[in-house]
Design an enzyme around this catalytic site. Structure first.
Site, PDB file in Angstrom:
ATOM      1  N   TYR A  36       5.788   8.523  14.597  1.00 30.59           N
ATOM      2  CA  TYR A  36       4.354   8.357  14.313  1.00 30.59           C
ATOM      3  C   TYR A  36       3.555   9.343  15.169  1.00 30.59           C
ATOM      4  CZ  TYR A  36      -0.227   6.078  13.914  1.00 30.59           C
ATOM      5  OH  TYR A  36      -1.563   5.821  13.692  1.00 30.59           O
ATOM      6  N   SER A  84      -4.436   9.832  15.533  1.00 31.64           N
ATOM      7  CA  SER A  84      -4.389   8.672  16.429  1.00 31.64           C
ATOM      8  C   SER A  84      -4.369   9.225  17.858  1.00 31.64           C
ATOM      9  CB  SER A  84      -3.097   7.907  16.130  1.00 31.64           C
ATOM     10  OG  SER A  84      -2.713   7.149  17.240  1.00 31.64           O
TER      11      SER A  84
HETATM   12  P1  NAP Z   1      -2.652   0.311   7.103  1.00 32.67           P
HETATM   13  O1  NAP Z   1      -3.411  -0.928   7.266  1.00 32.67           O
HETATM   14  O2  NAP Z   1      -1.175   0.260   7.271  1.00 32.67           O
HETATM   15  O3  NAP Z   1      -2.972   0.976   5.692  1.00 32.67           O
HETATM   16  C1  NAP Z   1      -2.328   2.188   5.371  1.00 32.67           C
HETATM   17  C2  NAP Z   1      -2.398   2.427   3.888  1.00 32.67           C
HETATM   18  O4  NAP Z   1      -1.537   3.561   3.605  1.00 32.67           O
HETATM   19  C3  NAP Z   1      -1.867   1.254   3.070  1.00 32.67           C
HETATM   20  O5  NAP Z   1      -2.694   1.063   1.947  1.00 32.67           O
HETATM   21  C4  NAP Z   1      -0.485   1.730   2.659  1.00 32.67           C
HETATM   22  O6  NAP Z   1      -0.029   1.222   1.426  1.00 32.67           O
HETATM   23  C5  NAP Z   1      -0.691   3.227   2.538  1.00 32.67           C
HETATM   24  N1  NAP Z   1       0.598   3.909   2.624  1.00 32.67           N
HETATM   25  C6  NAP Z   1       1.548   3.769   3.565  1.00 32.67           C
HETATM   26  N2  NAP Z   1       2.625   4.479   3.234  1.00 32.67           N
HETATM   27  C7  NAP Z   1       2.361   5.070   2.049  1.00 32.67           C
HETATM   28  C8  NAP Z   1       3.097   5.901   1.184  1.00 32.67           C
HETATM   29  N3  NAP Z   1       4.372   6.214   1.444  1.00 32.67           N
HETATM   30  N4  NAP Z   1       2.524   6.334   0.055  1.00 32.67           N
HETATM   31  C9  NAP Z   1       1.264   5.983  -0.243  1.00 32.67           C
HETATM   32  N5  NAP Z   1       0.514   5.183   0.525  1.00 32.67           N
HETATM   33  C10 NAP Z   1       1.055   4.717   1.658  1.00 32.67           C
HETATM   34  O7  NAP Z   1      -3.185   1.404   8.124  1.00 32.67           O
HETATM   35  P2  NAP Z   1      -4.641   1.615   8.771  1.00 32.67           P
HETATM   36  O8  NAP Z   1      -4.630   0.954  10.084  1.00 32.67           O
HETATM   37  O9  NAP Z   1      -5.698   1.322   7.790  1.00 32.67           O
HETATM   38  O10 NAP Z   1      -4.565   3.177   9.087  1.00 32.67           O
HETATM   39  C11 NAP Z   1      -5.267   4.148   8.337  1.00 32.67           C
HETATM   40  C12 NAP Z   1      -5.141   5.447   9.077  1.00 32.67           C
HETATM   41  O11 NAP Z   1      -5.742   5.331  10.369  1.00 32.67           O
HETATM   42  C13 NAP Z   1      -3.689   5.878   9.324  1.00 32.67           C
HETATM   43  O12 NAP Z   1      -3.579   7.283   9.183  1.00 32.67           O
HETATM   44  C14 NAP Z   1      -3.435   5.469  10.764  1.00 32.67           C
HETATM   45  O13 NAP Z   1      -2.438   6.231  11.344  1.00 32.67           O
HETATM   46  C15 NAP Z   1      -4.799   5.726  11.377  1.00 32.67           C
HETATM   47  N6  NAP Z   1      -5.065   4.967  12.605  1.00 32.67           N
HETATM   48  C16 NAP Z   1      -5.206   3.623  12.561  1.00 32.67           C
HETATM   49  C17 NAP Z   1      -5.484   2.924  13.731  1.00 32.67           C
HETATM   50  C18 NAP Z   1      -5.661   1.421  13.741  1.00 32.67           C
HETATM   51  O14 NAP Z   1      -5.831   0.837  14.832  1.00 32.67           O
HETATM   52  N7  NAP Z   1      -5.664   0.745  12.590  1.00 32.67           N
HETATM   53  C19 NAP Z   1      -5.605   3.613  14.956  1.00 32.67           C
HETATM   54  C20 NAP Z   1      -5.446   5.011  14.972  1.00 32.67           C
HETATM   55  C21 NAP Z   1      -5.180   5.661  13.775  1.00 32.67           C
HETATM   56  P3  NAP Z   1       0.501  -0.299   1.275  1.00 32.67           P
HETATM   57  O15 NAP Z   1      -0.697  -1.147   1.508  1.00 32.67           O
HETATM   58  O16 NAP Z   1       1.003  -0.338  -0.097  1.00 32.67           O
HETATM   59  O17 NAP Z   1       1.540  -0.475   2.338  1.00 32.67           O
END
Ligand code: NAP
Length: 249
Positions: A165, A152
């Protein structure tokens, strides 16, 4: 990115996606399947993984594997067992997308709950190290494997109030750079980092509750990059940070 993936880009490849039940990971698992890969869906909520499984099966793509695992509590033995099952089922692992993450608290460091701090550090930085360590042998069976870590902007340059984070993502980038250097001349594994930038997911909504989600790009818009990195066209890319936050405006 103007990359146009071939429809069968990932045919014959097996790719594990962590956090495959929701957000970017869910979309990536579906897109990888649509482009011919067999995916292994890892996540902590089995019902979400089953819903992705059903969508892939209904579309007639290669049937995925399901690996329910809570990265906050999974033991080393459970990760060894997962690696053994993957080795015996698929014989090689061609891609590993570390995508699962926890946001944790967005508050001043002095107010941070330190138990939560350790949980976020564990899920976002230690668990990917443990998983990678155990999956490297089966990745080395692939002639052309891709290892990708998700960071990120606040991981690349930690910012006030982003707590564990930011620090965990900074650490994850360190692990990726170490592996890129270590594996470059000793294996067929390339290691890279993705910064997806602001993307319309449950995590983004939780970090920015007052934002109109319609103003943020969708996970689908990121997929050319994700496909590029998991497919053979990215052979030779190593130790790079692919930052798509420039797509945000
Ligand atoms: P998200 O919507 O929260 O989805 C994250 C996924 O990870 C969910 O399926 C969640 O499971 C799973 N997860 C969380 N904790 C876990 C654990 N303890 N064990 C196994 N699985 C787990 O996040 P996202 O926005 O798609 O983000 C995906 C990646 O992109 C992350 O690494 C995030 O840091 C990065 N990122 C995102 C953004 C953004 O704007 N979205 C920006 C920069 C970076 P549950 O569904 O069961 O909770």
């Amino acid at each position: 990115m103007n990359y146009v993936p071939a429809p069968d880009l990932l045919s014959g490849r097996t790719i594990l996606v962590t956090g495959a039940g929701d957000g970017i990971g869910r979309t990536a698992a579906l897109e990888f399947s649509r482009h011919g890969a067999t995916v292994v869906l890892l996540g902590r909520t089995t019902s979400k993984l089953e819903s992705v499984y059903d969508e892939i099966a209904d579309a007639g793509y290669s049937l995925p594997g399901i690996a329910p695992m809570d990265l906050a509590t999974a033991t080393v033995d459970e990760m060894v067992e997962l690696a053994n099952v993957i080795a015996s089922t698929y014989s090689q692992l061609d891609g590993l997308l570390h995508n699962a993450a926890l946001l944790g608290q967005l508050i001043p460091f002095e107010a941070y709950d330190m138990n939560e701090w350790m949980r976020v550090q564990h899920v976002n930085a230690n668990a990917p190290a443990l998983l990678t360590r155990n999956l490297l042998p089966v990745m080395k069976q692939s002639p052309d494997a891709s290892l990708a870590f998700t960071t990120s902007s606040v991981g690349t340059r930690p910012r006030a109030y982003w707590g564990a984070y930011a620090v965990s993502k900074h650490s994850l980038e360190g692990l990726a750079m170490l592996l890129a250097d270590e594996l470059e001349n000793t294996s067929n594994i390339r290691t890279n980092i993705i910064n997806p930038g602001a993307t319309r997911t449950p995590m983004r909504a939780s970090a920015y509750p007052n934002e109109d989600p319609a103003t943020v790009k969708t996970p689908e818009e990121l997929m050319p990059l994700y496909l590029y990195l998991m497919g053979p066209d990215s052979k030779g890319e190593n130790g790079q940070l692919f930052d798509t936050s420039w797509l945000d405006n």
